[in-house]
Design a protein around this motif. Sequence first.
Motif, mmCIF file in Angstrom:
data_model
loop_
_atom_site.group_PDB
_atom_site.id
_atom_site.type_symbol
_atom_site.label_atom_id
_atom_site.label_comp_id
_atom_site.label_asym_id
_atom_site.label_seq_id
_atom_site.Cartn_x
_atom_site.Cartn_y
_atom_site.Cartn_z
ATOM 1 N N LEU A 123 119.653 43.126 29.829
ATOM 2 C CA LEU A 123 119.837 42.091 28.715
ATOM 3 C C LEU A 123 120.104 40.929 29.194
ATOM 4 O O LEU A 123 119.934 39.691 28.139
ATOM 5 C CB LEU A 123 120.906 42.913 27.988
ATOM 6 N N SER A 124 120.733 40.611 29.867
ATOM 7 C CA SER A 124 120.532 39.108 29.992
ATOM 8 C C SER A 124 119.437 38.287 30.797
ATOM 9 O O SER A 124 120.048 36.859 30.711
ATOM 10 C CB SER A 124 121.798 39.241 32.164
ATOM 11 N N ALA A 125 118.448 39.242 31.195
ATOM 12 C CA ALA A 125 117.440 38.213 31.740
ATOM 13 C C ALA A 125 116.787 37.836 30.163
ATOM 14 O O ALA A 125 115.553 37.443 30.116
ATOM 15 C CB ALA A 125 116.153 38.951 32.100
ATOM 16 N N ARG A 150 113.298 34.944 25.886
ATOM 17 C CA ARG A 150 111.918 34.838 26.690
ATOM 18 C C ARG A 150 111.194 35.672 27.437
ATOM 19 O O ARG A 150 110.586 35.293 27.230
ATOM 20 C CB ARG A 150 113.477 34.027 27.967
ATOM 21 N N VAL A 151 111.934 37.331 27.298
ATOM 22 C CA VAL A 151 111.034 38.293 27.193
ATOM 23 C C VAL A 151 111.618 39.248 27.106
ATOM 24 O O VAL A 151 113.068 39.292 26.394
ATOM 25 C CB VAL A 151 111.034 37.742 29.504
ATOM 26 N N ARG A 152 110.639 40.415 26.535
ATOM 27 C CA ARG A 152 111.355 41.270 25.424
ATOM 28 C C ARG A 152 112.248 42.003 26.419
ATOM 29 O O ARG A 152 111.828 42.384 28.222
ATOM 30 C CB ARG A 152 109.875 42.442 25.892
ATOM 31 N N LEU A 153 113.126 42.494 25.693
ATOM 32 C CA LEU A 153 113.766 43.929 26.373
ATOM 33 C C LEU A 153 113.485 45.256 26.955
ATOM 34 O O LEU A 153 112.211 45.112 26.440
ATOM 35 C CB LEU A 153 114.900 44.033 25.680
ATOM 36 N N SER A 187 111.029 44.856 29.540
ATOM 37 C CA SER A 187 109.685 44.899 30.187
ATOM 38 C C SER A 187 110.267 44.155 31.625
ATOM 39 O O SER A 187 111.514 44.458 31.948
ATOM 40 C CB SER A 187 109.121 42.955 29.762
ATOM 41 N N ARG A 188 109.241 43.486 32.493
ATOM 42 C CA ARG A 188 108.624 44.315 33.252
ATOM 43 C C ARG A 188 110.287 42.697 34.342
ATOM 44 O O ARG A 188 110.634 43.787 35.078
ATOM 45 C CB ARG A 188 107.790 43.390 34.179
ATOM 46 N N GLY A 189 110.015 41.813 33.718
ATOM 47 C CA GLY A 189 110.990 41.035 34.778
ATOM 48 C C GLY A 189 112.781 40.940 33.956
ATOM 49 O O GLY A 189 113.721 41.233 34.447
ATOM 50 N N SER A 190 113.048 41.941 32.820
ATOM 51 C CA SER A 190 113.654 42.041 32.220
ATOM 52 C C SER A 190 114.483 43.719 33.548
ATOM 53 O O SER A 190 115.868 43.820 33.992
ATOM 54 C CB SER A 190 114.213 43.074 30.481
ATOM 55 N N VAL A 191 113.803 44.498 33.120
ATOM 56 C CA VAL A 191 114.030 45.436 34.354
ATOM 57 C C VAL A 191 114.395 45.417 35.418
ATOM 58 O O VAL A 191 114.903 45.655 35.994
ATOM 59 C CB VAL A 191 112.706 46.587 34.317
#
Length: 682
Positions: free
Chosen positions: A166-168, A377-380, A382-386
């Motif tokens: 969530l923070s990402a 900024r990125v979807r929950l 998504s690769r960056g979030s995970v």
Amino acid sequence: MSAEQPDSRTGHPYPPADPLTGTAPADPPAGAPPAAPPTGTAPTDSPAGAPAPPRASAWWARAARTTWPPLPLVLMLRAAVGMAVPLSAGLLLDRLDLGIFAALGAMHATMNDRVEPARLRAPRIAGAVLFSALGMLIGSSLKETGSGLLTAGLVLTAVAFASGALSATGPRGSAAGLLLLVSASLGSGMPTARPWWAGALMVLAGGALVFLLGLPHLAPRRRPHADPRNRALAAAYDALGATLADLGTPQGAKSRQLLTARLNQLQDLLPPARGRESARGLRLRRMYEAGLAATEAATGLLWAWRGVPAEVAAVPGALARAVERGGGEVTVPDWRPDTPARRALDAALRSAAGTVAGRDAALVTAPAPPPDPWRMRVRLLSRGSVRYGLRVALCIAVAQAATAWLPLDKSYWVPMTIAFVLKPDLGSVFLRAVSRSVGTVLGVAVTAAILSLTTDEWWLTVIAALCVALLPYATAVHYGLNTVVMTPMALVLLQLGGQSSASDIRPRVLDTVLASAIVLVFGYLLWPERPRHRIEPLLVDATGALRAYLASVTGSGPEPVAEVWLRRRAYRALADARQEVRNGLAEPPPTGRLAEQWLPATAALERIGGGLAAYAAQIRYGGQVPEPAEVERVRRALDDLAAAARAHRPPTRPAVRPTGPHDPARSALGRAADELETLLRP
């Protein structure tokens, strides 16, 4: 806190790098007087006449650098009352256990409080406090059911993954994710209230109190100067005036960065234009758009190293005072602008004066894009979030294993510290880990001194209120000072709850050092993420935004959003990239070395934005129109720089620093192409 508290003057926690030199300004000696105001005259064409570029500070000097913004008195008063009321009510009603949970909710709301309209303030505080209450509910249920170490560890690790993912997603998600994990950790270790679920409700009540305390300050219809949007607009016009005064001097780049930060803050306070809008809101938007047009012209003049008369540079300051009063006439002096960029500035200032006076003015604008901070900024998931969720979960899992093995009396302090250190939008993880440890040592020393003097509950309530009042200012000064203030506040609350005493607060230092070590080893040194994963994608985004701006200016793009908004989008992207580079500069090698390698590219991109603004003025006001080949050169150079960022190949040559005014008879794009090509040349 919910997001990095920027310096109210610059929008960033450290002094900005100079885009003209690619380096940070040198630190002034302690107690040195402020620099004399620039004269506004342009330098000579001779390189020997140009001032020498300042040397970059060492990474440790950058890490220790502080800013000293004005005191946010409204936020400080709000925070103090929000903490004092629930604690006092708990003492009077003999339910201090509930009062402490309400005070925690008030503190979490304070960490996300801003002086802004209620339509922005409400979702910011509500999202943070709701997730804080959810975390408290999860933690309290673990405590109530007597879950074993394995079960509690697995649950907190799962919460940590959700928190990191969530923070990402952006600043709002970062606030929610942080407090979800912090409250779950606290709830699993603190004595539960009775009934066990009442703690979560008290967290909501404390957050609601802080929000309600801010409502009397929002009366823009009766007091224009009290409207935070008006104040932000006036601050942007003041920054524009400072930029005009610094044109043609080395200080101009720093002034332009301040102007960008002020415009970013103002844009965040204005909702996207949708349907019908009140007359006041429409007028405010028009004044903002007029300021953007003047900013574009000023950026072109800054790039061209050309000054303007002092009486012209004073116009934005007069506009700022008129905005604070709610309107009024401002006279633009009659002068003879002799270049396209100066003619563009003259037209923009006259339009701005008309809008401030309440008259219709011709503005080449389009509806604003949605404010950036409210966009994910990125979807929950998504690769960056995970990826970030796994990073936080790994550190929490290691922390749970360590606390199960080590004899720690308050094991929740370790995961709570990890949550704060790993918050993604607070800058360098390395810097936060070190600052957290040092700040905790100092904070524990302060708390020990306080508790040696008094343990009276009413005096401790006053001390907790004073600490939380200092929190908004301390966070803006330095993350370490934030910890120095937050540690006594947390320990005093533990003392009020009967969980601590002067003899057992020292282990909190060991807990903090352990948490910081876990983050540094597992979340920083061993984690398979390098600075290029943070810096280079932002440079690619900034390059793409500049390319879209170029396409709009040259008429080669699709049906455009107005050029002024594309320039705004480009400069927001550049500000993000510059901030990430600056975060890297505050870390030891190899991170600091890589950030230093990319710093000239960031400076060059900022100058390219100025060159495009100058070119836009040229083609509107009768200047030299470039050949198609020059447009293609800039486009190709931008593509090459983006390709270098994707391939992790920072430029090896220094950025070209202009040494004299630009010849208006020459195309602005031609010199912009020269700068980029020189930077990228092997």
